[in-house]
Design a protein around this motif. Structure first.
Motif, PDB file in Angstrom:
ATOM      1  N   LYS A 138       5.678 -43.659 -13.821  1.00  0.00           N
ATOM      2  CA  LYS A 138       5.177 -42.285 -13.684  1.00  0.00           C
ATOM      3  C   LYS A 138       4.209 -42.238 -12.501  1.00  0.00           C
ATOM      4  O   LYS A 138       3.069 -42.664 -12.606  1.00  0.00           O
ATOM      5  CB  LYS A 138       4.514 -41.829 -14.992  1.00  0.00           C
ATOM      6  CG  LYS A 138       5.557 -41.648 -16.115  1.00  0.00           C
ATOM      7  CD  LYS A 138       4.979 -41.101 -17.394  1.00  0.00           C
ATOM      8  CE  LYS A 138       6.091 -40.831 -18.403  1.00  0.00           C
ATOM      9  NZ  LYS A 138       5.600 -40.410 -19.718  1.00  0.00           N
ATOM     10  N   GLY A 167       9.212 -39.182 -20.522  1.00  0.00           N
ATOM     11  CA  GLY A 167       9.164 -38.282 -21.670  1.00  0.00           C
ATOM     12  C   GLY A 167       7.817 -38.341 -22.343  1.00  0.00           C
ATOM     13  O   GLY A 167       6.891 -39.005 -21.869  1.00  0.00           O
ATOM     14  N   ALA A 168       7.711 -37.609 -23.445  1.00  0.00           N
ATOM     15  CA  ALA A 168       6.473 -37.609 -24.235  1.00  0.00           C
ATOM     16  C   ALA A 168       6.455 -38.893 -25.056  1.00  0.00           C
ATOM     17  O   ALA A 168       6.922 -38.930 -26.195  1.00  0.00           O
ATOM     18  CB  ALA A 168       6.447 -36.381 -25.139  1.00  0.00           C
ATOM     19  N   GLY A 337      -3.367 -39.274 -24.484  1.00  0.00           N
ATOM     20  CA  GLY A 337      -3.044 -40.265 -23.453  1.00  0.00           C
ATOM     21  C   GLY A 337      -4.293 -40.949 -22.915  1.00  0.00           C
ATOM     22  O   GLY A 337      -5.422 -40.508 -23.159  1.00  0.00           O
ATOM     23  N   ASN A 339      -5.156 -41.297 -19.698  1.00  0.00           N
ATOM     24  CA  ASN A 339      -5.810 -40.513 -18.641  1.00  0.00           C
ATOM     25  C   ASN A 339      -6.748 -39.485 -19.250  1.00  0.00           C
ATOM     26  O   ASN A 339      -7.877 -39.301 -18.809  1.00  0.00           O
ATOM     27  CB  ASN A 339      -4.746 -39.803 -17.789  1.00  0.00           C
ATOM     28  CG  ASN A 339      -4.034 -40.765 -16.864  1.00  0.00           C
ATOM     29  OD1 ASN A 339      -4.617 -41.260 -15.904  1.00  0.00           O
ATOM     30  ND2 ASN A 339      -2.777 -41.049 -17.168  1.00  0.00           N
TER      31      ASN A 339
HETATM   32  P1  13P Z   1      -1.215 -42.127 -20.252  1.00  0.00           P
HETATM   33  O1  13P Z   1      -0.896 -43.069 -19.139  1.00  0.00           O
HETATM   34  O2  13P Z   1      -2.203 -41.060 -19.891  1.00  0.00           O
HETATM   35  O3  13P Z   1      -1.599 -42.849 -21.527  1.00  0.00           O
HETATM   36  O4  13P Z   1       0.105 -41.326 -20.602  1.00  0.00           O
HETATM   37  C1  13P Z   1       1.098 -41.998 -21.283  1.00  0.00           C
HETATM   38  C2  13P Z   1       2.357 -41.243 -21.164  1.00  0.00           C
HETATM   39  O5  13P Z   1       2.943 -41.198 -20.108  1.00  0.00           O
HETATM   40  C3  13P Z   1       2.840 -40.528 -22.366  1.00  0.00           C
HETATM   41  O6  13P Z   1       4.092 -39.960 -22.175  1.00  0.00           O
END
Ligand code: 13P
Ligand code: NAD
Length: 416
Positions: A138, A167-168, A337, A339
């Motif tokens: 990502k 994805g989520a 998450g 972040n």
């Molecule tokens: P984080 O890197 O912010 O934990 O996000 C994880 C993620 O991509 C959930 O789909």
């Protein structure tokens, strides 16, 4: 038919989780895949935690730091990046990148985006020329005034086709087999099942199979003809098509939808990390759910606008609102998450997000702050910062150019 050998490149929180679920599937589909899944590990020394169930004072492996690969292959657990989760015994941790990818026809790229370019350099010349890739990364690849998706970058660097999975999917939840959905975008210019018939000499060894595909123009996601000359999968292999992709990734607890919009899926995964930083700040300030929802709404529109502006040839704007890789990922990342959590703590404690990351994440890496800077570099080069006020605000707050309390003013639309 020849079975696909699968390698996961990366073994962090998500890399280990993807290795787990892919290995469950290779074991269940022996007709398609070799059972063992190679997992490349960036080797490091790790001291087993006293609280770990594997800790045993009389064992050598509990005495001082040990190689992470040794701990993973002994305990079938990534004790540092995915502690407490049993990995199937057919996940094989391998510290040698070139050995891990040897003869693998399917390469799954899964590591923090800042490491991928260097890794591709090391991989060049060591992979099967007809391998197929799936990027679970990502992030976006910004170089001065150009932007590309990591699936494209990997494809260009290695001369292979690479799709994208996003994805989520908060890794710890997927690893615990709690239900989630994901989106995989895979749209090679030439379906493997349509490959031209090779000559007899080409069928003898998959590695030497190389038909000239100069007539095939591989267009990258921005619609530009790309320099990549794709090699067809040799006919002795099972086609790596949408059905095979589903067999490799889909689980009862991990539902896969395969689509063709590589740009939408990749951008959704990258840009929501920037929005999650703003959502974390808003919660850190105690501004409540309405404020967070406002930031997410504006962010979603900027994500869609970003796709339409810079990847107009292939983007399906619906991806952002319909697929798990769009709005669903935005929601989950802004709820729990890394972040989001680190940004929230940075406000509560008045500390830079990098300091919270180093303290809280035990080696895991945030992508949001870095992506905010990269996206801003690109927008600045295009003179378009104003058209993406939230992305620009996140950058300016991170750099100390603006106060976080000014966020509502910074994203307020100008009067028509
Ligand atoms: P984080 O890197 O912010 O934990 O996000 C994880 C993620 O991509 C959930 O789909
Ligand atoms: P992570 O945050 O756990 O990162 C740590 C990994 O980076 C470790 O495997 C470490 O060995 C490796 N590393 C450290 N220095 C390195 C170097 N110099 N070269 C190569 N590797 C190095 O990683 P992750 O959570 O597996 O994330 C990988 C990708 O997946 C990211 O793009 C992330 O956004 C995405 N993602 C993460 C999650 C999640 O919940 N963790 C979910 C979906 C997607």
């Amino acid at each position: 038919a020849k079975k696909h050998k699968v390698t996961v490149i990366g073994s962090g929180n998500w890399g280990s989780t993807i290795s787990k679920l892919v290995a469950e599937n290779t074991a269940e589909h022996p007709e398609l895949f070799e059972r063992n899944v190679q997992m490349w590990v960036y080797e490091e020394e790790v001291q087993l935690d006293r609280k770990s169930k594997h800790y045993n004072e009389s064992s050598e492996l509990s005495q001082g730091p040990q190689k992470l690969t040794k701990l993973i292959n002994t305990f079938h657990e990534n004790v540092k990046y995915l502690p407490g989760i049993a990995l199937p015994h057919n996940v094989i941790a391998n510290p040698s990148l070139t050995d891990a990818v040897k003869n693998s026809s399917i390469l799954i790229f899964n590591l923090p985006h800042q490491f991928i370019l260097n890794l591709c350099k090391q991989l060049r010349g060591h992979i099967l020329p007809f391998a197929r890739g799936i990027s679970c990364i990502k992030g976006v690849n910004v170089h001065e005034s150009s932007i590309s998706l990591f699936s494209e970058t990997i494809g260009q660097e290695l001369g292979i086709y690479c799709g994208a999975l996003s994805g989520a999917n908060i890794a710890n939840e997927v690893a615990q087999e709690k239900f989630s959905e994901t989106t995989i975008a895979y749209d090679p210019p030439l379906m493997d099942s349509q490959s031209p018939s090779p000559s007899p000499s080409q069928t003898s060894s998959p590695v030497s199979s190389h038909v000239d595909l100069t007539k095939l123009v591989h267009k990258d996601v921005s619609g530009q003809p790309s320099k990549v000359r794709l090699r067809p999968l040799p006919p002795e292999y099972h086609p790596f098509d949408h059905a095979t992709i589903k067999k490799l990734f889909h689980r009862k607890y991990f539902h896969v939808r395969v689509v063709s919009d590589v740009a939408g899926v990749s951008l959704g995964g990258a840009l929501k990390n920037v929005i999650a930083v703003a959502a974390g700040w808003v919660d850190g300030l105690g501004w409540g759910d309405n404020a967070k929802a406002a930031v997410m709404r504006v962010g979603l529109l900027e994500m869609r606008e970003f796709g339409n502006r810079f990847f107009p040839h292939t983007i399906h704007p619906d991806t952002f609102t319909v697929e798990s890789a769009g709005v669903a990922d935005l929601i989950t990342t802004c709820s729990g998450g890394r972040n989001y959590r680190c940004a929230m703590l940075s406000i509560r404690e008045g500390k830079p997000i990098e300091e919270i990351e180093a303290r809280e994440l035990n080696g895991q890496k945030l992508q949001g702050a870095l992506t905010a800077v990269e996206v801003n570099t690109f927008l600045k080069s295009q003179g378009l910062e104003k058209d993406f006020p939230l992305f620009t605000a996140v950058y300016n707050v991170l750099k100390g150019n603006e106060k976080v309390e000014k966020l509502p003013d910074l994203i307020e639309p100008e009067d028509e």
